[in-house]
Design a protein around this motif. Structure first.
Motif, short mmCIF file in Angstrom:
data_model
loop_
_atom_site.label_atom_id
_atom_site.label_comp_id
_atom_site.label_asym_id
_atom_site.label_seq_id
_atom_site.Cartn_x
_atom_site.Cartn_y
_atom_site.Cartn_z
N VAL A 57 0.85 -1.21 0.00
CA VAL A 57 0.00 0.00 0.00
C VAL A 57 0.88 1.25 0.00
CG1 VAL A 57 -1.66 1.34 1.36
CG2 VAL A 57 -1.97 -1.13 1.09
N LEU A 58 1.92 1.26 0.82
CA LEU A 58 2.81 2.42 0.88
C LEU A 58 3.54 2.65 -0.44
CD1 LEU A 58 4.23 2.05 4.50
CD2 LEU A 58 2.53 3.71 3.70
N SER A 59 3.89 1.58 -1.13
CA SER A 59 4.56 1.72 -2.43
C SER A 59 3.64 2.40 -3.44
CB SER A 59 4.97 0.35 -2.97
OG SER A 59 5.93 -0.23 -2.13
N ILE A 60 2.38 2.06 -3.40
CA ILE A 60 1.41 2.69 -4.30
C ILE A 60 1.25 4.17 -3.95
CG2 ILE A 60 -1.04 2.72 -4.97
CD1 ILE A 60 -0.93 -0.40 -4.55
N ILE A 61 1.22 4.48 -2.66
CA ILE A 61 1.11 5.87 -2.22
C ILE A 61 2.32 6.67 -2.67
CG2 ILE A 61 1.06 7.37 -0.19
CD1 ILE A 61 -0.68 5.22 1.17
N VAL A 62 3.52 6.10 -2.55
CA VAL A 62 4.75 6.80 -2.93
C VAL A 62 4.79 7.06 -4.44
CG1 VAL A 62 7.25 6.57 -3.03
CG2 VAL A 62 6.06 6.07 -0.92
N LEU A 63 4.12 6.22 -5.18
CA LEU A 63 4.02 6.44 -6.63
C LEU A 63 3.40 7.80 -6.92
CD1 LEU A 63 4.41 5.18 -9.43
CD2 LEU A 63 2.14 4.19 -9.20
N TRP A 64 2.48 8.23 -6.08
CA TRP A 64 1.83 9.53 -6.22
C TRP A 64 2.86 10.65 -6.15
CZ3 TRP A 64 -1.17 12.39 -1.91
CH2 TRP A 64 -1.83 13.50 -2.43
N ALA A 65 3.84 10.51 -5.25
CA ALA A 65 4.90 11.53 -5.14
C ALA A 65 5.70 11.61 -6.43
CB ALA A 65 5.81 11.23 -3.96
N GLY A 66 6.01 10.48 -7.02
CA GLY A 66 6.75 10.47 -8.27
C GLY A 66 5.97 11.13 -9.40
N ILE A 67 4.68 10.87 -9.45
CA ILE A 67 3.84 11.49 -10.48
C ILE A 67 3.78 13.00 -10.28
CG2 ILE A 67 1.46 11.65 -11.33
CD1 ILE A 67 1.26 8.59 -10.72
N THR A 68 3.66 13.42 -9.02
CA THR A 68 3.64 14.86 -8.71
C THR A 68 4.94 15.52 -9.14
OG1 THR A 68 2.19 14.46 -6.82
CG2 THR A 68 3.40 16.55 -6.84
N LEU A 69 6.05 14.86 -8.86
CA LEU A 69 7.35 15.40 -9.24
C LEU A 69 7.48 15.50 -10.75
CD1 LEU A 69 10.08 16.41 -8.22
CD2 LEU A 69 10.88 14.06 -8.26
N GLU A 70 7.01 14.49 -11.45
CA GLU A 70 7.07 14.51 -12.91
C GLU A 70 6.21 15.63 -13.49
OE1 GLU A 70 5.93 11.59 -16.60
OE2 GLU A 70 6.71 10.67 -14.77
N ASN A 71 5.05 15.86 -12.88
CA ASN A 71 4.17 16.94 -13.34
C ASN A 71 4.75 18.33 -13.08
OD1 ASN A 71 2.30 15.10 -14.26
ND2 ASN A 71 1.06 15.18 -12.41
N ALA A 72 5.68 18.42 -12.14
CA ALA A 72 6.29 19.71 -11.80
C ALA A 72 7.62 19.92 -12.51
CB ALA A 72 6.49 19.79 -10.30
N GLU A 73 7.91 19.09 -13.49
CA GLU A 73 9.21 19.14 -14.17
C GLU A 73 9.51 20.51 -14.77
OE1 GLU A 73 11.63 16.69 -17.62
OE2 GLU A 73 9.64 16.03 -17.02
N GLU A 74 8.51 21.13 -15.38
CA GLU A 74 8.71 22.43 -16.02
C GLU A 74 9.10 23.50 -14.99
OE1 GLU A 74 5.92 25.66 -18.26
OE2 GLU A 74 5.67 23.56 -18.87
N MET A 75 8.40 23.51 -13.85
CA MET A 75 8.72 24.48 -12.81
C MET A 75 10.12 24.24 -12.25
SD MET A 75 6.80 25.30 -9.17
CE MET A 75 7.20 23.72 -8.43
N LEU A 76 10.49 22.98 -12.06
CA LEU A 76 11.79 22.66 -11.51
C LEU A 76 12.92 22.97 -12.49
CD1 LEU A 76 10.92 19.35 -9.64
CD2 LEU A 76 11.19 21.63 -8.66
N GLU A 77 12.63 22.90 -13.79
CA GLU A 77 13.63 23.30 -14.78
C GLU A 77 13.80 24.81 -14.79
OE1 GLU A 77 12.53 21.63 -18.54
OE2 GLU A 77 13.07 19.59 -17.92
N GLN A 78 12.70 25.53 -14.65
CA GLN A 78 12.75 26.99 -14.65
C GLN A 78 13.44 27.52 -13.40
OE1 GLN A 78 8.90 28.82 -15.04
NE2 GLN A 78 9.72 30.89 -14.96
N TYR A 79 13.18 26.90 -12.26
CA TYR A 79 13.78 27.30 -10.99
C TYR A 79 14.58 26.12 -10.45
CZ TYR A 79 10.38 31.09 -11.25
OH TYR A 79 9.64 32.17 -11.65
#
Length: 194
Positions: A28-50
Motif C-alpha cells: 500500500v505504501l509503495s502505491i502511495i509513494v508512486l503519487w509523489a513520483g507522479i507529482t514530481l514529474e508533473n512539476a518538471e517544467e517548474m523545476l527546470e525553470q527554478y
C-alpha cells in the motif's frame, strides 16, 4: 493501559509475524509513494525553470520523514516502557512535539539560506524572502503532518497489538515523503505565481 497478551506481546520477535504485518503495508505504501513520483514529474517544467527548487526537493522530503521518525521512535519507546497513554495533558508528550516543531523551524530556515547561497553560485536566484516563505510554509506543514501520522501510526499499531517499532517508521516516512513532495510543489507554485 492495555497490555497485550503473552501470545501477542509487543516484546516477542517473530519474523513471520513481522513479514505478515509489513508486506501488505509496504504494498500500500509503495502505491502511495508512486503519487509523489507522479507529482514530481508533473512539476518538471517548474523545476527546470527554478533549478534551485529541484535542489531543495530531496532535503525537504527527507527532513520531513526524519522528523516523523524521531517522534515515532520516542513515542514507541514510551509505549514499550509503559510511560504514556497519549493523554492530552501529558506535558512530556507536548515537549516532544514542541522539540520536533522547533527542530523543523531550524532545519527549514537553514534549508532556505543554503538554497539561496547555492542559487547564487549556480545562477538560479530566487529572492531569500521567497525561499524562506516556500521552505517554512512547506516544512512546517510537513512537520505537522509528521506529528499527526506519528501519533496515529504509533497509537494504532499499539492498539492493534502490532509492535510500533515494526510499523511506525515505514508508515510515517512514506506518507510524509508523499505529502512533503505534494506540499512543496504546491506551495512553490503558489508563491512563485505559476
Amino acid at each position: 493501559m492495555v497490555v497485550p497478551s503473552a501470545a501477542g506481546s509487543l516484546g516477542t520477535w517473530n519474523w513471520k509475524r513481522i513479514v505478515g504485518n509489513m508486506f501488505p503495508l509496504l504494498v500500500v505504501l509503495s502505491i502511495i509513494v508512486l503519487w509523489a513520483g507522479i507529482t514530481l514529474e508533473n512539476a518538471e517544467e517548474m523545476l527546470e525553470q527554478y533549478a534551485i527548487l529541484a535542489v531543495m526537493v530531496p532535503t525537504m522530503v527527507d527532513m520531513g520523514g526524519n522528523l516523523g521518525a524521531i517522534l515515532s521512535s520516542r513515542l514507541s519507546t514510551r509505549f514499550h516502557l509503559g510511560t504514556t497513554e497519549l493523554d492530552p495533558s501529558d506535558r512530556e508528550l507536548w515537549a516532544n512535539v514542541g522539540a520536533v516543531l522547533a527542530l523543523a523551524v531550524t532545519i527549514f530556515t537553514a534549508l532556505a539560506f543554503g538554497a539561496y547561497l547555492l542559487g547564487m553560485l549556480i545562477g538560479s536566484v530566487i529572492p531569500l524572502p521567497t525561499l524562506l516563505l516556500i521552505s517554512l510554509v512547506s516544512g512546517m506543514s510537513v512537520a505537522v503532518i509528521a506529528v499527526v501520522f506519528s501519533f496515529a501510526a504509533t497509537y494504532g499499531s499499539y492498539r492493534l497489538g502490532i509492535d510500533p517499532d515494526d510499523t511506525t517508521i515505514p508508515i510515517v516516512t512514506n506518507v510524509v515523503d508523499v505529502f512533503g513532495m505534494v506540499i512543496f510543489i504546491g506551495v512553490s507554485a503558489i508563491v512563485l505565481g505559476l
